[in-house]
Scaffold this active site. Structure first.
Site, PDB file in Angstrom:
ATOM      1  N   LYS A  52     -52.564  31.165  37.883  1.00 25.33           N
ATOM      2  CA  LYS A  52     -53.408  31.237  36.684  1.00 25.33           C
ATOM      3  C   LYS A  52     -53.182  32.555  35.937  1.00 25.33           C
ATOM      4  CE  LYS A  52     -56.783  28.150  38.767  1.00 25.33           C
ATOM      5  NZ  LYS A  52     -58.020  27.981  39.540  1.00 25.33           N
ATOM      6  N   GLN A  95     -62.955  31.399  41.844  1.00 22.43           N
ATOM      7  CA  GLN A  95     -62.063  30.504  42.580  1.00 22.43           C
ATOM      8  C   GLN A  95     -62.768  29.912  43.807  1.00 22.43           C
ATOM      9  OE1 GLN A  95     -58.840  29.649  41.630  1.00 22.43           O
ATOM     10  NE2 GLN A  95     -58.889  28.188  43.321  1.00 22.43           N
ATOM     11  N   ASP A 118     -64.258  26.722  33.625  1.00 19.98           N
ATOM     12  CA  ASP A 118     -63.979  25.673  34.615  1.00 19.98           C
ATOM     13  C   ASP A 118     -64.836  24.435  34.355  1.00 19.98           C
ATOM     14  OD1 ASP A 118     -61.895  26.080  36.382  1.00 19.98           O
ATOM     15  OD2 ASP A 118     -63.059  27.342  37.749  1.00 19.98           O
TER      16      ASP A 118
END
Ligand code: NDP
Length: 294
Positions: A52, A95, A118
């Site tokens: 990412k 994460q 997200d």
């Protein structure tokens, strides 16, 4: 059979994103900035975060990694609050998975919905379900972009999704059944309690596997001519490889591919599309294009 090449599709999306970043800067806008919180030493999480951050660099985003070997929940919430209040940061991801002692829902709930790129916050989830502007979770958004890129018709099709996680299967079931394009599919959502899974998957025009069990989907479970999207990524030890492992999807690719009209490879299918979707969500914040629920 046509391979749904997520790697090249994501590269094309990233190329467009970098042009948009350039235009933003030229017009006096800000450089999009993604913050990533990474906790613990899970090797897969480290690999995903590295990918990412690399993608951020490639498209010209600023990125900040906040990495902790371990952290108490209260301290983590304080860091999230700081990011929420920092006007230079557009998007924040934490994460997953998180260590056992941290309540994932509590953490997600504290990310400001506008910065929740997200798309996991209940506010974004609810807006998505109502077809209102929202951050859509990156993996389902990436899958829709891939279907769109290859002009795969979803309207009126039977889409069978195996796996109902909050991050992949469940939101994808909402998106595929929405009155939009891609969408308008008739959706069956399967999980570990589903009976006669093979009978359901054989009815799928579009079959999505998001389980995390290598080779769960065999040739006998797939209808001739189906579109197969393999979300699964499992590491299997392989000492012949430089990294010491190989990545396996949920679909027995060698057996299933000859039956399909389209199929995603693993790696190089859904994975890169997920990252491209995450970057797209972040750019929208920097462009002030995100509806802020109150
Ligand atoms: P979860 O573990 O959160 O969910 C797995 C789902 O599969 C659950 O709904 C579970 O059912 C269901 N399931 C388990 N066993 C079976 C079975 N035998 N038959 C039918 N359903 C079953 O996984 P995630 O959604 O987070 O991830 C799934 C996979 O996708 C993983 O390999 C992950 O690494 C990968 N992934 C890949 C991404 C990418 O970018 N390519 C992004 C995110 C994930 P139940 O709810 O009943 O427990």
């Amino acid at each position: 059979m046509i391979l749904l090449d997520g790697k090249s599709t994501a590269a094309a999306i990233q190329e467009r994103l970098s042009q948009q970043v350039h235009m933003l800067q030229v017009s006096g806008g800000k450089v999009p900035h993604l913050a990533v919180i990474l906790i613990g030493d899970d090797p897969a999480s480290h690999t995903y975060v590295a990918a990412k951050l690399k993608a951020c660099q490639e498209v010209g985003f600023q990125s900040t990694l906040m990495q902790y070997a371990n952290i108490r929940e209260a301290a983590l919430l304080r860091h999230i609050e700081q990011v929420n209040e920092d006007p230079t940061i557009d998007g924040l991801i934490v994460q997953l998975p998180l260590p056992q002692h941290v309540d994932v829902q509590e953490i997600i709930y504290h990310i400001r919905p506008e910065k929740d790129v997200d798309g996991f916050h209940p506010m974004n989830y609810g807006c998505m379900a109502r077809n209102l502007p929202a951050h859509v979770p990156a993996t389902p958004l990436g899958i829709l972009a891939l279907l769109d890129h290859y002009q795969i018709e979803t309207s009126g099709k039977h889409c069978v999704i195996v796996g109902r996680s909050r991050t992949v299967g469940a939101p994808l079931s909402i998106l595929m059944s929405r009155n939009s394009d891609p969408g308008n599919a008739t959706v069956t959502l399967c999980h570990s309690h589903t009976q006669h899974l093979d009978q359901l998957t054989r009815q799928a025009d579009i079959l999505v596997a998001a389980v995390g069990q290598p080779r769960l989907i065999t040739a006998g479970m797939v209808k001739e001519g189906a579109v197969v999207i393999d979300v699964g990524i499992t590491r299997e030890s392989d000492t012949t490889r430089k990294l010491g492992y190989r990545l396996l999807g949920d679909v027995d690719f060698a057996q299933v591919a000859p039956r399909c009209s389209y199929i995603t490879p693993v790696p190089g299918g859904v994975g890169p599309m997920t990252i491209a979707a995450l970057l797209s969500n972040t750019l929208r914040v920097a462009q002030n294009q995100v509806y802020v629920p109150s």
